[in-house]
Design an enzyme around this catalytic site. Structure first.
Site, PDB file in Angstrom:
ATOM      1  N   TYR A 117      32.960  43.800  45.867  1.00 61.46           N
ATOM      2  CA  TYR A 117      33.318  45.066  46.508  1.00 61.46           C
ATOM      3  C   TYR A 117      32.316  45.456  47.591  1.00 61.46           C
ATOM      4  O   TYR A 117      32.659  46.141  48.541  1.00 61.46           O
ATOM      5  CB  TYR A 117      33.362  46.199  45.473  1.00 61.46           C
ATOM      6  CG  TYR A 117      34.693  46.412  44.812  1.00 61.46           C
ATOM      7  CD1 TYR A 117      35.323  45.383  44.130  1.00 61.46           C
ATOM      8  CD2 TYR A 117      35.315  47.651  44.874  1.00 61.46           C
ATOM      9  CE1 TYR A 117      36.538  45.592  43.515  1.00 61.46           C
ATOM     10  CE2 TYR A 117      36.539  47.872  44.256  1.00 61.46           C
ATOM     11  CZ  TYR A 117      37.140  46.837  43.576  1.00 61.46           C
ATOM     12  OH  TYR A 117      38.343  47.052  42.974  1.00 61.46           O
ATOM     13  N   LYS A 149      33.483  34.364  34.871  1.00 62.82           N
ATOM     14  CA  LYS A 149      34.216  33.154  35.301  1.00 62.82           C
ATOM     15  C   LYS A 149      33.162  32.088  35.567  1.00 62.82           C
ATOM     16  O   LYS A 149      33.071  31.510  36.645  1.00 62.82           O
ATOM     17  CB  LYS A 149      35.061  33.489  36.544  1.00 62.82           C
ATOM     18  CG  LYS A 149      35.992  32.377  37.025  1.00 62.82           C
ATOM     19  CD  LYS A 149      37.155  32.088  36.111  1.00 62.82           C
ATOM     20  CE  LYS A 149      37.939  30.896  36.634  1.00 62.82           C
ATOM     21  NZ  LYS A 149      39.004  30.460  35.688  1.00 62.82           N
ATOM     22  N   ASP A 203      40.316  34.733  33.015  1.00 62.87           N
ATOM     23  CA  ASP A 203      41.742  34.391  32.915  1.00 62.87           C
ATOM     24  C   ASP A 203      42.195  34.461  31.457  1.00 62.87           C
ATOM     25  O   ASP A 203      43.259  34.992  31.134  1.00 62.87           O
ATOM     26  CB  ASP A 203      42.040  33.026  33.565  1.00 62.87           C
ATOM     27  CG  ASP A 203      41.090  31.916  33.128  1.00 62.87           C
ATOM     28  OD1 ASP A 203      40.060  32.205  32.481  1.00 62.87           O
ATOM     29  OD2 ASP A 203      41.382  30.738  33.444  1.00 62.87           O
ATOM     30  N   ASP A 205      38.205  46.008  37.449  1.00 65.72           N
ATOM     31  CA  ASP A 205      39.291  46.720  38.127  1.00 65.72           C
ATOM     32  C   ASP A 205      40.637  46.196  37.624  1.00 65.72           C
ATOM     33  O   ASP A 205      41.527  46.967  37.245  1.00 65.72           O
ATOM     34  CB  ASP A 205      39.161  46.511  39.642  1.00 65.72           C
ATOM     35  CG  ASP A 205      40.281  47.168  40.423  1.00 65.72           C
ATOM     36  OD1 ASP A 205      40.588  48.340  40.127  1.00 65.72           O
ATOM     37  OD2 ASP A 205      40.853  46.517  41.316  1.00 65.72           O
ATOM     38  N   ASP A 253      43.461  48.036  34.661  1.00 68.67           N
ATOM     39  CA  ASP A 253      44.877  48.346  34.923  1.00 68.67           C
ATOM     40  C   ASP A 253      45.761  47.681  33.867  1.00 68.67           C
ATOM     41  O   ASP A 253      46.710  48.280  33.360  1.00 68.67           O
ATOM     42  CB  ASP A 253      45.321  47.852  36.308  1.00 68.67           C
ATOM     43  CG  ASP A 253      45.230  48.933  37.382  1.00 68.67           C
ATOM     44  OD1 ASP A 253      44.313  49.758  37.314  1.00 68.67           O
ATOM     45  OD2 ASP A 253      46.097  48.939  38.291  1.00 68.67           O
TER      46      ASP A 253
HETATM   47  C1  IPM Z   1      40.028  51.967  40.701  1.00 67.92           C
HETATM   48  C2  IPM Z   1      40.745  51.849  42.020  1.00 67.92           C
HETATM   49  C3  IPM Z   1      39.724  51.716  43.125  1.00 67.92           C
HETATM   50  C4  IPM Z   1      38.957  50.432  42.885  1.00 67.92           C
HETATM   51  C5  IPM Z   1      40.281  51.765  44.544  1.00 67.92           C
HETATM   52  C6  IPM Z   1      41.091  53.016  44.788  1.00 67.92           C
HETATM   53  C7  IPM Z   1      39.209  51.623  45.585  1.00 67.92           C
HETATM   54  O1  IPM Z   1      41.634  50.792  41.984  1.00 67.92           O
HETATM   55  O2  IPM Z   1      39.226  52.913  40.551  1.00 67.92           O
HETATM   56  O3  IPM Z   1      40.264  51.148  39.815  1.00 67.92           O
HETATM   57  O4  IPM Z   1      39.392  49.338  43.300  1.00 67.92           O
HETATM   58  O5  IPM Z   1      37.888  50.498  42.275  1.00 67.92           O
HETATM   59 MG    MG Z   2      41.840  49.892  40.060  1.00 68.81          MG
END
Ligand code: IPM
Ligand code: MG
Length: 357
Positions: A138, A189, A221, A245, A249
């Protein structure tokens, strides 16, 4: 206690408004909470030409905590990268040195059926992802899109971690595991990426200080696969910025909706930024459809970690459990036939539950 409130874009302002109503319940009870608003993300660009205006960063630096909504929207996706809302959030994380991102994922018993996974796989799940938040690909340099000698465009990003960056977030992982079921899984990884070989080596070094925690390692993975195969094997996962990240999700869908997941991003001095893990959902913004629970639960984490009022954090968690038990549902967590409320209606229910405590 001073809280900087940054509603941001899309559904951010409406869900933050519901979290503020929760704060107001406590204020009426005499809890000393000062709130100050500031612009960030797209509204920062619109009003100040900057997704993180200097005044916003200054306010956040002197606050005890930042309550953050969400940022971004299609209108901003074609702006130069430095002006995009996401850059504002990333600069804020970096500017406050918020390296430890805690993303708990819990399955509420009433919502086990709301997950796309079978309820016998997810029910009872209680998982914490500790994501490193200020390093990795990042922020690594060099980065960018350039043209090489052959006239071809080349995109570059750099995955980089120093051992001190790994060490400090690893400590968070071990300490969290120590207070839970004592299991820490470090995700990397290392079979391909040297940077994550260092990650694994440093995590093993840190583990010597935590003989009471059982450390395991998993390739990313496989971790992605195990999260949907048998998620309850995990207690705490510690991982880098990008893997965290993606895996967070994925983990959110185990719980039924990404609209339920709060997060805390902390630095070494107890300051923190509290935001839902979901985005700004421009498709439903302003329609009273968004689930405010991730935002409200984020306020709960704020009381727990930065404001040192775990009593109030517990009350928020209890109130949320209570409304879910009562069957109050926003569209994202409703099953066929269930009655649905909007953002405001969900906020009403949480406020009523808090007052009745
Ligand atoms: C998160 C989001 C952010 C990230 C974006 C909005 C920059 O996806 O907080 O998970 O990638 O960290
Ligand atoms: Mg995110």
């Amino acid at each position: 206690m001073k809280v900087a409130v940054l509603p941001g874009d899309g559904i951010g302002p409406e869900i933050v408004a519901e979290a503020i109503r929760v704060l107001d319940v406590f204020r009426l009870e005499g809890v000393g909470l000062e709130t100050e608003w500031a612009d960030v993300g797209g509204v920062g660009v619109d009003r100040h030409g900057d997704p993180l205006p200097a005044s916003t960063l200054a306010l956040c630096k002197q606050a005890d905590a930042v309550l953050f909504g969400s940022i971004g929207g299609p209108r901003y996706d074609t702006l130069p990268r430095e002006q995009r809302p996401e850059r504002g959030l990333l600069r804020l994380r970096k500017g406050l040195d918020l390296f430890a991102n805690l993303r708990p994922a819990q399955v509420f018993p009433e919502l086990a059926g709301a997950s796309t996974l079978k309820s016998e796989v997810v029910s009872g799940l209680d998982l914490l992802i500790v994501r490193e938040l200020t390093g990795d690909i990042y922020f690594g340099e060099p980065r960018g899109i350039a043209t090489n000698a052959a006239g071809e465009r080349v995109g570059t990003n750099t995955m980089v971690y120093t051992e001190s960056e790994i060490r400090r977030v690893a400590h968070w992982g071990f300490q969290a595991a120590r207070q839970r079921r004592g299991l820490l899984c470090s995700v990397d990884k290392m079979n391909v990426l040297e940077c994550t070989q260092l990650w694994r080596d440093v995590v093993v070094e840190v583990s010597r200080e935590y003989p009471d925690v059982t450390l395991s390692h998993m390739l990313v993975d496989n971790a992605a696969m195990q999260l949907v195969r048998n998620p309850r094997q995990f207690d705490v996962i510690v991982t880098g910025n990008m893997f965290g990240d993606i895996l967070s999700d994925e983990a959110s869908m185990l719980t039924g909706s990404i609209g339920l997941l709060p997060s805390a991003s902390l630095n070494g001095s107890g300051q923190g930024l509290y935001e839902p893990i979901h985005g700004s959902a421009p498709d439903i913004a302003g329609q009273d459809k968004a689930n405010p629970l991730a935002q409200i639960l984020s306020a709960g984490l704020m009381f727990r970690y930065s404001l040192k009022r775990s009593d109030l954090a517990d009350r928020i968690d209890q109130a949320v459990k209570q409304v879910l038990k009562q069957g109050v549902r926003t569209p994202d967590i409703a099953q066929p036939g269930e009655q649905v409320v909007g953002t405001r209606g969900m906020g009403d229910a949480v406020v009523a539950a808090l007052r009745a405590q």
